[in-house]
Design an enzyme around this catalytic site. Sequence first.
Site, PDB file in Angstrom:
ATOM      1  CG  ASN A  57     -11.440  -5.278   2.827  1.00 30.62           C
ATOM      2  OD1 ASN A  57     -11.696  -4.859   1.697  1.00 30.62           O
ATOM      3  ND2 ASN A  57     -10.231  -5.224   3.334  1.00 30.62           N
TER       4      ASN A  57
ATOM      5  CG  LEU B  45     -21.376 -12.995  -7.899  1.00 30.61           C
ATOM      6  CD1 LEU B  45     -22.623 -12.827  -8.754  1.00 30.61           C
ATOM      7  CD2 LEU B  45     -21.765 -13.634  -6.561  1.00 30.61           C
TER       8      LEU B  45
ATOM      9  CG  LEU C 157      -4.087  -0.514  -3.022  1.00 34.99           C
ATOM     10  CD1 LEU C 157      -3.502  -1.903  -2.946  1.00 34.99           C
ATOM     11  CD2 LEU C 157      -2.986   0.505  -3.222  1.00 34.99           C
TER      12      LEU C 157
ATOM     13  CB  CYS D  41      -7.061  -7.316   2.768  1.00 38.05           C
ATOM     14  SG  CYS D  41      -5.734  -6.154   2.407  1.00 38.05           S
TER      15      CYS D  41
ATOM     16  CG  ASP E  56       9.440   0.093   5.346  1.00 37.38           C
ATOM     17  OD1 ASP E  56       8.287  -0.053   4.871  1.00 37.38           O
ATOM     18  OD2 ASP E  56       9.968  -0.750   6.122  1.00 37.38           O
TER      19      ASP E  56
ATOM     20  CB  VAL F 271      -0.968  -0.008   1.207  1.00 34.22           C
ATOM     21  CG1 VAL F 271      -1.553   1.361   1.473  1.00 34.22           C
ATOM     22  CG2 VAL F 271      -2.093  -0.996   0.942  1.00 34.22           C
TER      23      VAL F 271
ATOM     24  N   GLY G 165      -8.013 -15.515   0.281  1.00 33.49           N
ATOM     25  CA  GLY G 165      -6.782 -15.423   1.070  1.00 33.49           C
ATOM     26  C   GLY G 165      -6.258 -14.012   0.986  1.00 33.49           C
TER      27      GLY G 165
HETATM   28  P1  NAD Z   1       3.099  -4.680   4.000  1.00 36.45           P
HETATM   29  O1  NAD Z   1       3.401  -5.702   5.024  1.00 36.45           O
HETATM   30  O2  NAD Z   1       3.322  -4.984   2.568  1.00 36.45           O
HETATM   31  O3  NAD Z   1       3.894  -3.341   4.320  1.00 36.45           O
HETATM   32  C1  NAD Z   1       4.013  -2.779   5.582  1.00 36.45           C
HETATM   33  C2  NAD Z   1       5.333  -2.024   5.634  1.00 36.45           C
HETATM   34  O4  NAD Z   1       5.405  -1.302   6.853  1.00 36.45           O
HETATM   35  C3  NAD Z   1       6.558  -2.921   5.585  1.00 36.45           C
HETATM   36  O5  NAD Z   1       7.414  -2.505   4.552  1.00 36.45           O
HETATM   37  C4  NAD Z   1       7.202  -2.738   6.959  1.00 36.45           C
HETATM   38  O6  NAD Z   1       8.621  -2.829   6.934  1.00 36.45           O
HETATM   39  C5  NAD Z   1       6.747  -1.348   7.306  1.00 36.45           C
HETATM   40  N1  NAD Z   1       6.784  -1.027   8.736  1.00 36.45           N
HETATM   41  C6  NAD Z   1       6.412  -1.810   9.769  1.00 36.45           C
HETATM   42  N2  NAD Z   1       6.594  -1.151  10.923  1.00 36.45           N
HETATM   43  C7  NAD Z   1       7.044   0.088  10.609  1.00 36.45           C
HETATM   44  C8  NAD Z   1       7.407   1.242  11.361  1.00 36.45           C
HETATM   45  N3  NAD Z   1       7.292   1.246  12.683  1.00 36.45           N
HETATM   46  N4  NAD Z   1       7.849   2.321  10.699  1.00 36.45           N
HETATM   47  C9  NAD Z   1       7.958   2.318   9.362  1.00 36.45           C
HETATM   48  N5  NAD Z   1       7.632   1.261   8.588  1.00 36.45           N
HETATM   49  C10 NAD Z   1       7.192   0.155   9.213  1.00 36.45           C
HETATM   50  O7  NAD Z   1       1.586  -4.280   4.262  1.00 36.45           O
HETATM   51  P2  NAD Z   1       0.525  -3.761   3.164  1.00 36.45           P
HETATM   52  O8  NAD Z   1      -0.037  -4.912   2.446  1.00 36.45           O
HETATM   53  O9  NAD Z   1       1.100  -2.631   2.428  1.00 36.45           O
HETATM   54  O10 NAD Z   1      -0.617  -3.223   4.132  1.00 36.45           O
HETATM   55  C11 NAD Z   1      -0.462  -2.041   4.873  1.00 36.45           C
HETATM   56  C12 NAD Z   1      -1.799  -1.647   5.440  1.00 36.45           C
HETATM   57  O11 NAD Z   1      -2.708  -1.338   4.365  1.00 36.45           O
HETATM   58  C13 NAD Z   1      -2.495  -2.736   6.244  1.00 36.45           C
HETATM   59  O12 NAD Z   1      -3.213  -2.142   7.278  1.00 36.45           O
HETATM   60  C14 NAD Z   1      -3.439  -3.367   5.249  1.00 36.45           C
HETATM   61  O13 NAD Z   1      -4.535  -3.973   5.857  1.00 36.45           O
HETATM   62  C15 NAD Z   1      -3.859  -2.159   4.440  1.00 36.45           C
HETATM   63  N6  NAD Z   1      -4.306  -2.457   3.087  1.00 36.45           N
HETATM   64  C16 NAD Z   1      -3.641  -3.392   2.355  1.00 36.45           C
HETATM   65  C17 NAD Z   1      -4.047  -3.643   1.044  1.00 36.45           C
HETATM   66  C18 NAD Z   1      -3.339  -4.683   0.226  1.00 36.45           C
HETATM   67  O14 NAD Z   1      -3.893  -5.079  -0.806  1.00 36.45           O
HETATM   68  N7  NAD Z   1      -2.147  -5.107   0.591  1.00 36.45           N
HETATM   69  C19 NAD Z   1      -5.128  -2.927   0.491  1.00 36.45           C
HETATM   70  C20 NAD Z   1      -5.755  -1.961   1.262  1.00 36.45           C
HETATM   71  C21 NAD Z   1      -5.330  -1.737   2.568  1.00 36.45           C
END
Ligand code: NAD
Length: 442
Positions: free
Chosen positions: A212, A254, A154, A264, A31, A12, A261
């Site tokens: 979701n 559908l 997304l 999310c 990050d 994200v 899986g």
């Molecule tokens: P991800 O695991 O791919 O990325 C998370 C990132 O955060 C990692 O790179 C990690 O190193 C970093 N991180 C962790 N702790 C940190 C800190 N203290 N400071 C800075 N960086 C730190 O996760 P994601 O899939 O990108 O999801 C992120 C959020 O967005 C979640 O809450 C998820 O539910 C939500 N989300 C995800 C999607 C998806 O399709 N992946 C879609 C919508 C919303």
Amino acid sequence: MRKISIIGTGYVGLVSGAGISEFGHNVICADIDCEKIESLKNGEVQIHEPGLDELVKRNLDAKRLFFTADIDDAIRQSEIIFIAVGTPQAEDGQADLSAVETVSKAIGKNLNSYKIVSTKSTVPVGTGNLICEIISKIKTGQKNFDYVSNPEFLREGSAVKDFLWPDRVVIGSESKKAFDVMKDIYRPLYVNETPILHTNTQTAEMIKYASNAFLALKISYINEIANLCEEVGADIHQVSKGMGMDGRISSKFLHPGPGYGGSCFPKDTFAIAKLSEKKGVQLNTVEAAMKTNLYQKKRMVKKLEDLIGETFLNKTIAVLGLSFKPNTDDVRDSSSIIMIQSIIDQGGKVNAYDPVSNDKMQKYFPNINYFNSWSDACHEVDGVAIMTDWNEFRGMDIGELKLRVKNPVVLDTRNILSVEQLLLHGFKYSNVGRKLFENKKN
Ligand code: NAD
């Protein structure tokens, strides 16, 4: 041009950061994963997401997109800070907010000017208040901030497209000033007439979970109908088509399969169920979707056992497709995990292949065999399980498959192979909800 930082550069954070810089703003993606940041500084994207490499490179070259592991500095330099860290499922099923809390503390510590703090991570309703409390407690001096919930919708596999052409943008904030700044960030989307929905923070947080959970429910529903189709001689594809023609239902989500899986739906359904339990409100439909989903994953294992005619002891199974869906390398909570684990638990061997996710799955299963093509993975196997609907599996030559395998047994959990071809080549097969039907028209 606004000065923005995105804290958390995962699926994200990176897509949002690159997308917002594409809108013309100056974006710092930060990050704690220094290795990831070093690669990104060189334009190397370590996740598989169509169009993302180009988007990152273009904005790096234009000097609008920057990467850093210095989170404090990124916050100090920015007017708007998006929190995009992970919120994984904690042991008790709730969302683990520890990374969100860590970032909130860093924001409080580095509040050197007025800032807007916006959450893109999926967080339980009420987290906005928690973030504000943490920042307020830690900050020193008179500098202030406003809070916005800006959930992200997304989908992995089409994340760039979804970010740049979203169905809607939800902005939850009590501050008119913050709302106006957020609208300004998303100004390029006005061209596409993207609706912008302004709500309070709790409503925005709820919209994300409710969306979701609803999609998870829709998938579980169609999977149960597919299972019933198998028993009554109906074809789930035509049932889905007929249902989807009804504008009240829509044809999206559908498609029957091996259970949802990804990073999310599984964790978000758990989190909203936990929240409702805490609040003393029944959420029976979501509980049912979760139960159905686990059942569906186990049902796939049982189907393969039935095809093989015994347990997996001393059998070698080709598991084709490891990611939870095509066009992504994300294997988190993928249905293939339960399949692989069950084969191993029963004393079988796994030949695994995915076009892009072999490396990611190696972290879960370091001791199974990984291959670079479906054809190699299927050499002399006792059965094949197709777990992800990658296009290359859709185009699989069934005649060639027959020559590779020891036993002509296929479980097609995505209904992508031609039943006619499988029959023609003498395969024993199963799928989800269309046992007797040929995939001629779909
Ligand atoms: P991800 O695991 O791919 O990325 C998370 C990132 O955060 C990692 O790179 C990690 O190193 C970093 N991180 C962790 N702790 C940190 C800190 N203290 N400071 C800075 N960086 C730190 O996760 P994601 O899939 O990108 O999801 C992120 C959020 O967005 C979640 O809450 C998820 O539910 C939500 N989300 C995800 C999607 C998806 O399709 N992946 C879609 C919508 C919303």
